[in-house]
Design a protein around this motif. Structure first.
Motif, PDB file in Angstrom:
ATOM      1  N   ALA A 113       0.841  -1.209   0.000  1.00  0.00           N
ATOM      2  CA  ALA A 113       0.000   0.000   0.000  1.00  0.00           C
ATOM      3  C   ALA A 113       0.873   1.255   0.000  1.00  0.00           C
ATOM      4  O   ALA A 113       0.576   2.221  -0.714  1.00  0.00           O
ATOM      5  CB  ALA A 113      -0.929  -0.003   1.205  1.00  0.00           C
ATOM      6  N   ARG A 114       1.952   1.225   0.784  1.00  0.00           N
ATOM      7  CA  ARG A 114       2.880   2.360   0.816  1.00  0.00           C
ATOM      8  C   ARG A 114       3.488   2.578  -0.569  1.00  0.00           C
ATOM      9  O   ARG A 114       3.535   3.712  -1.069  1.00  0.00           O
ATOM     10  CB  ARG A 114       3.983   2.080   1.849  1.00  0.00           C
ATOM     11  CG  ARG A 114       5.101   3.115   1.857  1.00  0.00           C
ATOM     12  CD  ARG A 114       6.356   2.617   2.503  1.00  0.00           C
ATOM     13  NE  ARG A 114       6.965   1.555   1.719  1.00  0.00           N
ATOM     14  CZ  ARG A 114       8.050   0.898   2.087  1.00  0.00           C
ATOM     15  NH1 ARG A 114       8.628   1.152   3.243  1.00  0.00           N
ATOM     16  NH2 ARG A 114       8.553  -0.049   1.321  1.00  0.00           N
ATOM     17  N   SER A 116       2.353   1.583  -3.474  1.00  0.00           N
ATOM     18  CA  SER A 116       1.297   1.989  -4.400  1.00  0.00           C
ATOM     19  C   SER A 116       1.012   3.479  -4.273  1.00  0.00           C
ATOM     20  O   SER A 116       0.861   4.178  -5.283  1.00  0.00           O
ATOM     21  CB  SER A 116       0.038   1.178  -4.119  1.00  0.00           C
ATOM     22  OG  SER A 116      -1.017   1.625  -4.908  1.00  0.00           O
ATOM     23  N   SER A 117       0.962   3.951  -3.057  1.00  0.00           N
ATOM     24  CA  SER A 117       0.703   5.366  -2.820  1.00  0.00           C
ATOM     25  C   SER A 117       1.816   6.227  -3.407  1.00  0.00           C
ATOM     26  O   SER A 117       1.557   7.253  -4.049  1.00  0.00           O
ATOM     27  CB  SER A 117       0.564   5.610  -1.322  1.00  0.00           C
ATOM     28  OG  SER A 117       0.315   6.964  -1.061  1.00  0.00           O
ATOM     29  N   LEU A 118       3.051   5.819  -3.205  1.00  0.00           N
ATOM     30  CA  LEU A 118       4.185   6.564  -3.758  1.00  0.00           C
ATOM     31  C   LEU A 118       4.127   6.580  -5.280  1.00  0.00           C
ATOM     32  O   LEU A 118       4.264   7.640  -5.902  1.00  0.00           O
ATOM     33  CB  LEU A 118       5.511   5.951  -3.289  1.00  0.00           C
ATOM     34  CG  LEU A 118       6.773   6.534  -3.933  1.00  0.00           C
ATOM     35  CD1 LEU A 118       6.961   7.994  -3.549  1.00  0.00           C
ATOM     36  CD2 LEU A 118       7.993   5.708  -3.560  1.00  0.00           C
ATOM     37  N   ALA A 120       1.567   6.068  -7.283  1.00  0.00           N
ATOM     38  CA  ALA A 120       0.410   6.836  -7.764  1.00  0.00           C
ATOM     39  C   ALA A 120       0.687   8.334  -7.662  1.00  0.00           C
ATOM     40  O   ALA A 120       0.337   9.097  -8.573  1.00  0.00           O
ATOM     41  CB  ALA A 120      -0.837   6.467  -6.960  1.00  0.00           C
ATOM     42  N   GLY A 121       1.319   8.754  -6.596  1.00  0.00           N
ATOM     43  CA  GLY A 121       1.673  10.163  -6.439  1.00  0.00           C
ATOM     44  C   GLY A 121       2.662  10.609  -7.500  1.00  0.00           C
ATOM     45  O   GLY A 121       2.537  11.711  -8.056  1.00  0.00           O
TER      46      GLY A 121
END
Length: 140
Positions: A113-114, A116-118, A120-121
């Motif tokens: 999740a971490r 993925s967030s990076l 996506a950002g």
């Protein structure tokens, strides 16, 4: 296959999964570092390796499920044994391995999740740089 043989195979599979999740955790940490460096070739290579590891884990899980008869709760019943009976040393060891596996799975999910967030950002930032803000020239 006898019950004992199936149990041995389940324990062997859990041990293999523990090691696979440790490897996956290292790969996810490496993926995060590579994503921060914006190293696209390394990111692609790691993505393929992570995908391969996940496919292997999924196969192990299907095998374990088929060994246990595919019934919901079969593994938990295996861990608890007969109602009212004290758990055997093997059941206690199996329960400890399973708890460790659950902790590793949760850790890998958090790392994914971490990452993925990076990613996506970074994608969103790149889109803004290439195409500008969506609402910059919106008519009233």
């Amino acid at each position: 296959m006898t019950r004992q043989a199936a149990l041995r195979q389940v324990v062997t599979g859990l041990t293999a999964d523990l090691e696979a999740y440790r490897v996956l955790q290292r790969m996810l940490d490496e993926q995060f570092a590579v994503a921060q460096r914006l190293d696209a070739p390394a990111l692609k290579r790691l993505g393929e390796a992570i995908n391969h590891e996940l496919e292997r884990l999924e196969l192990n899980q299907r095998t374990r499920r088929s060994l246990l008869g595919g019934m919901p709760g079969a593994f938990q019943r295996l861990l608890t044994g007969q109602p009212g009976a004290a758990p055997s040393a093997a059941q206690t060891a199996l329960a400890a391995r399973y708890a460790e596996l659950e902790a590793l799975v949760a850790r890998c999910k958090a790392l994914a999740a971490r990452n993925s967030s990076l990613l996506a950002g970074q994608f969103e930032t790149m889109q803004r740089m290439l195409h500008g803000e969506k609402h910059t020239y919106v008519p009233y």
